[in-house]
Design an enzyme around this catalytic site. Structure first.
Site, PDB file in Angstrom:
ATOM      1  N   ASP A  61      47.680  58.873 105.813  1.00 28.76           N
ATOM      2  CA  ASP A  61      49.102  58.502 105.923  1.00 28.76           C
ATOM      3  C   ASP A  61      49.480  57.630 104.726  1.00 28.76           C
ATOM      4  O   ASP A  61      48.896  57.774 103.651  1.00 28.76           O
ATOM      5  CB  ASP A  61      49.355  57.818 107.288  1.00 28.76           C
ATOM      6  CG  ASP A  61      50.796  57.973 107.746  1.00 28.76           C
ATOM      7  OD1 ASP A  61      51.090  58.885 108.542  1.00 28.76           O
ATOM      8  OD2 ASP A  61      51.640  57.188 107.270  1.00 28.76           O
ATOM      9  N   ASP A  62      50.446  56.716 104.877  1.00 27.45           N
ATOM     10  CA  ASP A  62      50.904  55.888 103.757  1.00 27.45           C
ATOM     11  C   ASP A  62      49.751  55.022 103.210  1.00 27.45           C
ATOM     12  O   ASP A  62      48.706  54.889 103.844  1.00 27.45           O
ATOM     13  CB  ASP A  62      52.060  54.997 104.262  1.00 27.45           C
ATOM     14  CG  ASP A  62      53.006  54.579 103.149  1.00 27.45           C
ATOM     15  OD1 ASP A  62      54.124  54.142 103.471  1.00 27.45           O
ATOM     16  OD2 ASP A  62      52.618  54.695 101.955  1.00 27.45           O
ATOM     17  N   LYS A 138      52.454  65.506 105.261  1.00 31.57           N
ATOM     18  CA  LYS A 138      53.465  64.770 106.035  1.00 31.57           C
ATOM     19  C   LYS A 138      54.445  64.208 105.020  1.00 31.57           C
ATOM     20  O   LYS A 138      54.066  63.400 104.171  1.00 31.57           O
ATOM     21  CB  LYS A 138      52.805  63.647 106.837  1.00 31.57           C
ATOM     22  CG  LYS A 138      53.811  62.688 107.494  1.00 31.57           C
ATOM     23  CD  LYS A 138      53.102  61.692 108.393  1.00 31.57           C
ATOM     24  CE  LYS A 138      54.069  60.639 108.930  1.00 31.57           C
ATOM     25  NZ  LYS A 138      53.361  59.691 109.849  1.00 31.57           N
ATOM     26  N   ASP A 140      57.573  62.015 104.446  1.00 30.55           N
ATOM     27  CA  ASP A 140      58.377  60.978 105.068  1.00 30.55           C
ATOM     28  C   ASP A 140      59.733  60.880 104.367  1.00 30.55           C
ATOM     29  O   ASP A 140      59.951  61.547 103.344  1.00 30.55           O
ATOM     30  CB  ASP A 140      57.594  59.647 104.990  1.00 30.55           C
ATOM     31  CG  ASP A 140      57.966  58.697 106.101  1.00 30.55           C
ATOM     32  OD1 ASP A 140      57.226  57.720 106.298  1.00 30.55           O
ATOM     33  OD2 ASP A 140      58.997  58.918 106.767  1.00 30.55           O
ATOM     34  N   SER A 172      59.689  64.558 108.192  1.00 34.43           N
ATOM     35  CA  SER A 172      60.226  63.423 108.948  1.00 34.43           C
ATOM     36  C   SER A 172      61.751  63.371 108.865  1.00 34.43           C
ATOM     37  O   SER A 172      62.363  62.406 109.316  1.00 34.43           O
ATOM     38  CB  SER A 172      59.625  62.120 108.428  1.00 34.43           C
ATOM     39  OG  SER A 172      58.226  62.107 108.684  1.00 34.43           O
ATOM     40  N   ARG A 197      59.143  65.092 112.849  1.00 36.72           N
ATOM     41  CA  ARG A 197      59.308  63.885 113.629  1.00 36.72           C
ATOM     42  C   ARG A 197      60.789  63.738 113.961  1.00 36.72           C
ATOM     43  O   ARG A 197      61.641  63.741 113.079  1.00 36.72           O
ATOM     44  CB  ARG A 197      58.805  62.691 112.812  1.00 36.72           C
ATOM     45  CG  ARG A 197      57.287  62.487 112.856  1.00 36.72           C
ATOM     46  CD  ARG A 197      56.857  61.790 114.098  1.00 36.72           C
ATOM     47  NE  ARG A 197      57.691  60.642 114.372  1.00 36.72           N
ATOM     48  CZ  ARG A 197      57.593  59.502 113.699  1.00 36.72           C
ATOM     49  NH1 ARG A 197      56.724  59.352 112.712  1.00 36.72           N
ATOM     50  NH2 ARG A 197      58.392  58.511 114.007  1.00 36.72           N
ATOM     51  N   ASP A 201      59.070  55.640 115.394  1.00 39.52           N
ATOM     52  CA  ASP A 201      57.616  55.539 115.333  1.00 39.52           C
ATOM     53  C   ASP A 201      57.033  55.062 116.647  1.00 39.52           C
ATOM     54  O   ASP A 201      57.570  54.153 117.278  1.00 39.52           O
ATOM     55  CB  ASP A 201      57.206  54.501 114.274  1.00 39.52           C
ATOM     56  CG  ASP A 201      57.544  54.963 112.871  1.00 39.52           C
ATOM     57  OD1 ASP A 201      57.206  54.242 111.926  1.00 39.52           O
ATOM     58  OD2 ASP A 201      58.144  56.043 112.733  1.00 39.52           O
TER      59      ASP A 201
HETATM   60  O1  LIG Z   1      54.855  53.730 106.124  1.00 42.50           O
HETATM   61  C1  LIG Z   1      54.548  54.929 106.813  1.00 42.50           C
HETATM   62  C2  LIG Z   1      54.901  54.767 108.279  1.00 42.50           C
HETATM   63  C3  LIG Z   1      54.346  55.968 109.079  1.00 42.50           C
HETATM   64  O2  LIG Z   1      54.067  57.092 108.282  1.00 42.50           O
HETATM   65  C4  LIG Z   1      55.337  56.380 110.146  1.00 42.50           C
HETATM   66  O3  LIG Z   1      54.782  57.459 110.903  1.00 42.50           O
HETATM   67  C5  LIG Z   1      56.555  56.872 109.473  1.00 42.50           C
HETATM   68  O4  LIG Z   1      57.549  57.235 110.471  1.00 42.50           O
HETATM   69  C6  LIG Z   1      57.131  55.869 108.519  1.00 42.50           C
HETATM   70  N1  LIG Z   1      56.335  54.647 108.447  1.00 42.50           N
HETATM   71  C7  LIG Z   1      56.936  53.439 108.673  1.00 42.50           C
HETATM   72  S1  LIG Z   1      56.090  52.089 108.883  1.00 42.50           S
HETATM   73  N2  LIG Z   1      58.291  53.439 108.719  1.00 42.50           N
HETATM   74  C8  LIG Z   1      59.054  52.349 108.975  1.00 42.50           C
HETATM   75  C9  LIG Z   1      59.439  51.505 107.936  1.00 42.50           C
HETATM   76  C10 LIG Z   1      60.241  50.391 108.228  1.00 42.50           C
HETATM   77  C11 LIG Z   1      60.624  50.147 109.544  1.00 42.50           C
HETATM   78  F1  LIG Z   1      61.372  49.049 109.816  1.00 42.50           F
HETATM   79  C12 LIG Z   1      60.228  50.967 110.569  1.00 42.50           C
HETATM   80  C13 LIG Z   1      59.428  52.070 110.282  1.00 42.50           C
END
Ligand SMILES: OC[C@@H]1[C@H](O)[C@H](O)[C@@H](O)CN1C(=S)Nc1ccc(F)cc1
Length: 400
Positions: A61-62, A138, A140, A172, A197, A201
């Site tokens: 993932d990230d 994936k 985003d 996403s 998605r 989250d």
């Molecule tokens: O950084 C990646 C992280 C994950 O991949 C989740 O599955 C994605 O939906 C996006 N992601 C995050 S934390 N997104 C996010 C970023 C800021 C926030 F306030 C709430 C959610």
């Protein structure tokens, strides 16, 4: 997306919910986002029976990237955490009969601030992933606007296809534009992505699971028809095996994800999983229901005043699955029902209880039955017309 992939929902493991963006490999080498973590999980999937059950994607993932693209403008992994590079990690994963997923973001940066894929980089990044032997992307949507997303998500689909390497494409996009029509066009999504998605989250809590289930059920008229082979709604990862769910709540997530035809993508520590979590995640009949070849997403049928909800999914061979969910948290619930109340056709049925392994016989549509449901728990049935080949399906699944 009809390119032969994901005729049933994907199954596998993804780093994010459990391991987040832990990049401190100095002080936390066992849990930081590194090639070692993904090699460990590939080993567990291959050696602990997961692969045989269908869990075959290992998804990065990230936070895998270097802060800078290389001099050719390509994305590159953080060298101190992925010294061998992604291509080598892909070979390791492939040698175990598994597939590798990776993460990128349509926008200037990923959600955690790593290099994003702007429109001018889409083809280069698709080529890069294909050249590394990646099997799943994936994509985003942080740090981009609706116009860039409207251009970028279809463009990436074309770019992945143009590489000639079959890759799963997870979008996403809906999350970033409210998840529902008219801003979301689910027919278009079904043509360009394999899964998407739709909503917030997932976090490690029963509240989070309930919030997702409520949203998907309250909007099922828009969401349920969008799903089918090669095109799946994605209510996010399975958090079974982490810290936030009781055993009953873990069974509930497994049952609901099975009925929703959701991806079964775990985010947990397979190196340190308790037996009850493993038993739930490796339940062959729950998996068979999730992976039913018809690929019809289930629906919420009833919400009772007693705080019982009934979910139903039609399956192959005139079978079906029923999930009786209790929203109560204080005490067990006795729920009285009969199949005609759930719109079953006349006939004789049997019900296999997925988590206890017992079979309820002598059910016809008017037979009153009672199920006892634990707080925030479920009773999950595989229902089949008696003396049909359907009864073989669950027996095969549960005995093999
Ligand atoms: O950084 C990646 C992280 C994950 O991949 C989740 O599955 C994605 O939906 C996006 N992601 C995050 S934390 N997104 C996010 C970023 C800021 C926030 F306030 C709430 C959610």
């Amino acid at each position: 997306l009809d390119n032969g992939l994901l005729r049933t929902p994907p199954m596998g493991w993804m780093a994010w919910e459990r391991f987040r963006c832990d990049v401190d490999c100095k002080d936390d080498p066992e849990n930081c986002i590194s090639e070692g973590l993904f090699r460990d999980m590939a080993d567990r999937l291959a050696e602990d029976g997961w692969k045989e059950l269908g869990y075959d994607y290992v998804i990065i993932d990230d936070c895998w990237m270097s802060r800078l693209r290389d001099k050719g403008g390509r994305l590159q992994p953080e060298p101190s955490r992925f010294p061998g590079g992604i291509a080598k990690l892909a070979r390791y994963v492939h040698n175990r009969g598994l597939k590798l997923g990776i993460y990128a973001d349509m926008g200037s940066h990923t959600c955690m601030g790593y290099p994003g894929t702007t429109l001018d980089k889409i083809e280069l990044d698709a080529q890069t992933f294909a050249s590394w032997g990646v099997d799943y992307l994936k994509f985003d949507g942080c740090y981009s606007n609706p116009v860039e997303q409207m251009l970028g998500y279809p463009l990436m689909s074309k770019a992945l296809n143009a590489t000639g390497r079959p890759m799963v494409y997870s979008c996403s996009w809906p999350v970033y534009i409210g998840g529902l029509p008219p801003s979301v066009n689910y027919s278009l999504l079904g043509e360009i992505c394999h899964l998407w998605r739709n909503y917030d989250d997932i976090q490690d809590s029963w509240d989070s699971v309930q919030g997702i289930v409520n949203w998907f059920s309250n909007n099922q008229d828009d969401l349920q028809p969008a799903a089918g082979p090669g095109r799946w709604n994605d209510p996010d990862m399975l958090i079974i095996g982490n810290f936030g769910l009781s055993v009953d709540q873990a069974r509930s997530q497994m049952a609901l994800w099975a009925v929703m035809a959701a991806p079964l993508i775990m985010s947990n520590d397979l190196r340190n999983l308790d037996n009850s979590a493993r038993a739930i995640l490796q339940n062959k009949v729950a998996i068979a229901i999730n992976q039913d070849p018809l690929g019809i997403q289930g629906r919420r049928l009833l919400q009772e005043k007693s705080r019982v909800e009934v979910y139903w999914r039609p399956l192959s061979h005139s079978a079906s699955s029923l999930v009786f969910l209790s929203r109560r948290t204080d005490m067990p619930l006795l729920y009285h029902c009969s199949l005609d109340k759930l719109n079953y056709e006349a006939g004789n049925y049997e019900a296999y209880d997925v988590f206890t392994g017992s079979t309820v016989t002598g059910l016809n549509v008017t037979t009153e039955f009672t199920v006892s449901i634990n707080p925030s728990g479920v009773v999950m049935w595989y229902v089949y017309p008696r003396s049909s080949q359907a009864d073989a399906v669950h027996r095969r699944a549960s005995e093999s």
